[in-house]
Design a protein around this motif. Sequence first.
Motif, PDB file in Angstrom:
ATOM      1  N   GLU A   1     -63.663 -21.837 -28.664  1.00 33.11           N
ATOM      2  CA  GLU A   1     -63.080 -20.680 -27.971  1.00 33.11           C
ATOM      3  C   GLU A   1     -63.130 -19.394 -28.805  1.00 33.11           C
ATOM      4  O   GLU A   1     -63.086 -18.291 -28.262  1.00 33.11           O
ATOM      5  CB  GLU A   1     -61.629 -20.979 -27.563  1.00 33.11           C
ATOM      6  N   LYS A   2     -63.271 -19.517 -30.126  1.00 30.50           N
ATOM      7  CA  LYS A   2     -63.312 -18.322 -30.972  1.00 30.50           C
ATOM      8  C   LYS A   2     -64.709 -17.707 -31.050  1.00 30.50           C
ATOM      9  O   LYS A   2     -64.866 -16.594 -31.559  1.00 30.50           O
ATOM     10  CB  LYS A   2     -62.833 -18.668 -32.378  1.00 30.50           C
ATOM     11  N   VAL A   3     -65.708 -18.438 -30.560  1.00 29.46           N
ATOM     12  CA  VAL A   3     -67.087 -17.956 -30.684  1.00 29.46           C
ATOM     13  C   VAL A   3     -67.379 -16.871 -29.647  1.00 29.46           C
ATOM     14  O   VAL A   3     -67.997 -15.845 -29.957  1.00 29.46           O
ATOM     15  CB  VAL A   3     -68.098 -19.109 -30.539  1.00 29.46           C
ATOM     16  N   LYS A   4     -66.936 -17.096 -28.427  1.00 28.57           N
ATOM     17  CA  LYS A   4     -67.293 -16.186 -27.335  1.00 28.57           C
ATOM     18  C   LYS A   4     -66.938 -14.731 -27.628  1.00 28.57           C
ATOM     19  O   LYS A   4     -67.797 -13.843 -27.465  1.00 28.57           O
ATOM     20  CB  LYS A   4     -66.617 -16.644 -26.042  1.00 28.57           C
TER      21      LYS A   4
ATOM     22  N   TRP B   1     -68.056 -21.401 -24.114  1.00 30.90           N
ATOM     23  CA  TRP B   1     -67.775 -22.042 -25.398  1.00 30.90           C
ATOM     24  C   TRP B   1     -66.558 -22.962 -25.331  1.00 30.90           C
ATOM     25  O   TRP B   1     -66.356 -23.798 -26.235  1.00 30.90           O
ATOM     26  CB  TRP B   1     -67.579 -20.981 -26.471  1.00 30.90           C
ATOM     27  N   THR B   2     -65.750 -22.859 -24.292  1.00 28.69           N
ATOM     28  CA  THR B   2     -64.579 -23.745 -24.194  1.00 28.69           C
ATOM     29  C   THR B   2     -64.965 -25.187 -23.888  1.00 28.69           C
ATOM     30  O   THR B   2     -64.111 -26.075 -23.970  1.00 28.69           O
ATOM     31  CB  THR B   2     -63.604 -23.234 -23.122  1.00 28.69           C
TER      32      THR B   2
ATOM     33  N   GLN C   1     -70.688 -14.136 -39.140  1.00 25.88           N
ATOM     34  CA  GLN C   1     -69.390 -14.629 -38.667  1.00 25.88           C
ATOM     35  C   GLN C   1     -69.563 -15.630 -37.532  1.00 25.88           C
ATOM     36  O   GLN C   1     -68.883 -16.661 -37.480  1.00 25.88           O
ATOM     37  CB  GLN C   1     -68.525 -13.455 -38.200  1.00 25.88           C
TER      38      GLN C   1
ATOM     39  N   GLN D   1     -68.471 -19.536 -37.544  1.00 27.11           N
ATOM     40  CA  GLN D   1     -67.571 -20.099 -36.546  1.00 27.11           C
ATOM     41  C   GLN D   1     -68.203 -21.288 -35.832  1.00 27.11           C
ATOM     42  O   GLN D   1     -67.530 -22.276 -35.532  1.00 27.11           O
ATOM     43  CB  GLN D   1     -67.196 -19.014 -35.525  1.00 27.11           C
TER      44      GLN D   1
ATOM     45  N   LEU E   1     -66.619 -13.184 -30.403  1.00 27.87           N
ATOM     46  CA  LEU E   1     -67.480 -12.680 -31.475  1.00 27.87           C
ATOM     47  C   LEU E   1     -68.858 -12.317 -30.941  1.00 27.87           C
ATOM     48  O   LEU E   1     -69.433 -11.290 -31.303  1.00 27.87           O
ATOM     49  CB  LEU E   1     -67.603 -13.724 -32.582  1.00 27.87           C
TER      50      LEU E   1
END
Length: 834
Positions: free
Chosen positions: A290-293, A283-284, A317, A321, A295
Amino acid sequence: MRFIFLLLVPIFGYSQTTAQLSTAEIKLKLKKLNFLGSVLYVAAHPDDENTRAITYFANDRLAATAYLSMTRGDGGQNLIGAEIRDELGLIRTQELLAARRLDGGQQFFTRANDFGFSKSAEETFRIWGKDAILSDVVLVYRQYQPDVIITRFPPDERAGHGHHTASAMLAQEAFDVALHADQFSDQLKNLAVWQPKRLFTNTGRWWNQTINENTPGIISFNVGGYSALLGTSYSEIAAISRSQHKSQGFGSRGVRGDQLEFLEFVKGEKAEKDIFENINTTWTRVKGGEKVKPLVEKLIAEFNEEDPSASLPLLLQVRQQITQVEAGVWRERKLEEVNELIRACLGLFAEATADQYWASPGKALTISMEIVNRSKAEIKLVQATAASLNYDSTVNTTLTNNKLLLFKIKRNTQASLEYSSPYWLQQEHSLGTFTIPNASLIGKPESGPALTIACTFEINGSAFLINVPVIHKTVDPVKGELNRAVEVVPPVFVNIAEQVIIVSNDAPREVKVIVKSSSKEKTNGTLKLKLPVGWRAEPASIPFELTKQGEEQSKSFTIYPAKDEGNFSVEATAEVNGKSYDRSLKIIAYDHIPTQTLLPKAEAALVRMDLKKEGRVIGYIKGAGDDVPAALRNMGYEVWEMKNEEITAENLKRVDAVVLGIRAVNTNDRLRFVMTDLMDYVKNGGTMIVQYNTNFDYETDVFAPYPITLSRDRVTDEEAEVRLLKPDHALLNYPNKITAKDFTGWVQERGLYFPNKWDANYEALLSMNDKGETAKDGSLLVAKYGEGQYIYTGLSFFRELPEGVAGAYKLFANLVSAGKPKKIATTKVKNRSK
């Protein structure tokens, strides 16, 4: 905050209602959310794709995986029916989509038409129009944004077919072009330039016999791995996927254990061991991703197979995101994936079923909605809308676990709706390229559903939108529940009974026109024919009245021909309430694909020529499927389409000639048991014509009285010079005089799989070749055997006769008339299937 979740529901119009994902499939798709890598496989035709590679990348590596086929396979042969050309392309399109539903890939096409076998990329580019098709490949690159390109073929003669070679050349050129804003810049109004990381060729054993995992520069990968989640190996899935190419006879056996595939580096940044080397597949790679991975990792760790709906809060969520990451292909791709997971975890079923499968513009339609939430989550159906029905209703009904919500929608369809039709067949097209005025459709595999109901749900304060295609359902006592897409069609269809009408003298000719209603209302109207100058029809018009949907009537006109010979056309129209309707109805229905509806113009080829024939009854033994029996009936023959059990010595005495359909030797496993009777029939004075067969997969290798060797020789240029080797031979003179002029106007090819060796008892009558090649003399061979005549021909009569090619009719009439005129049998044959 309120979010809108959009989910497009696919329609599988040939089988049971869209299947709910199993918990194992849900878990696999959850894992896929955290992989951001993509592969595009590129080749020329349906069946060229490597389903093992597609299955592996989609299900093991969890990459976004797609296949770009240059063509729809329109120019091939059909092993399951008589459809060829555009109709065959439609079948093969649906077979590809069926394959992708199984192996997990997506499907794309260009505008290229499969015009038949090509011996060079240069010819292919000339007929396709290279720039147009290159533009389409670049478009798919920019839309799909693949990290890795894999071609099935090398860009040279090793590919074995001009289309194959061209597909590889286009894939490589597009690799460079797609990055440049000055190339096909009109695409950049809605797309961005794109540069794939690298391009490989999926090196095949047929051009590299010694390749293995230790070959320098080769990347190998194991497509035989086993998925414990799916309970099968990737190679087994791939075999089922490949087996969807039923019109080509490509049923495949599942294999187990390690199976290696090999990739040869061609362009871009070289990789040593893995195709995704130095490609960020996390996801980066997406700004804000970066906040997805974490989750998704939590979602996978906490997933409860016994209660998938427990994952709903985390899924929401994740969805929220993803909406906040940088706009682009990965945001849209992952939103689509998470939407599918939300619906699957809810067990949410939404179906729109119409009371009929034909809807006419401006006419009434009743749709039954069935919606059920099969989870502990509480959701609400807020609204249902359908612009095509001028329908917008607030529902506001809470859906509790497993409680059905049923309601009906009764509306007239919009009067401005366009008729349903495959988008690439809506306009006349050239030999090499389909005409698609709406550029937004280029690349898409098929037209969208004709009618949809947009259902808006509320889940934990968020809006969730599902577009539900409208279908029609029936129950077959053997097959069970069957679904069929609802299509927008005219109120009446007009079909001319014969697609080719032969007028061989000055006598009047009956022409039957079938008018059929698609409406539940009573329909009154008038039928008319449009004929060439100098021709006339009696009566000038015929009234009709249809009282219910599906009712049809056959009306007969008598046409009086002009004296001039030539190829013309006749058109039929129905006038209803001051409007003219000129569309015919063609249904393509096979169990393995959705039912397909075509609405071609109501016209038929009208051929005025002096055609002579001998004999009255022709026995026809079916092969892979063709329309030659219809052509024989057009000539004036009675055709007995003989079942295997009817091919007996006694029955053969009752026919004036026997014709074997195309590839009968390849496909009819009973021929080995009746070939002795057939040869005795010839020996005793009969005439037998065997049409082309391939040089592999014989059901019997005894199909001729003297030795004959089939090859892959073919002449693909339909305008190639035809030389008469024995112009005085009876087959070229009686009952019709055959000259070189009779080979004008042929379509797609001269012929295929010609014999290249034959016994001295055969006489070769024709010679031809493609440019730059040696003469091919095996297209038409005849041998005297006993008192009769045996004829083998690789000429493509199965293509020419349905197109009304006059010279093909004359030559085929000579073949079935071969030998002295026979005494006509008066004994009636029972159980003749016509």
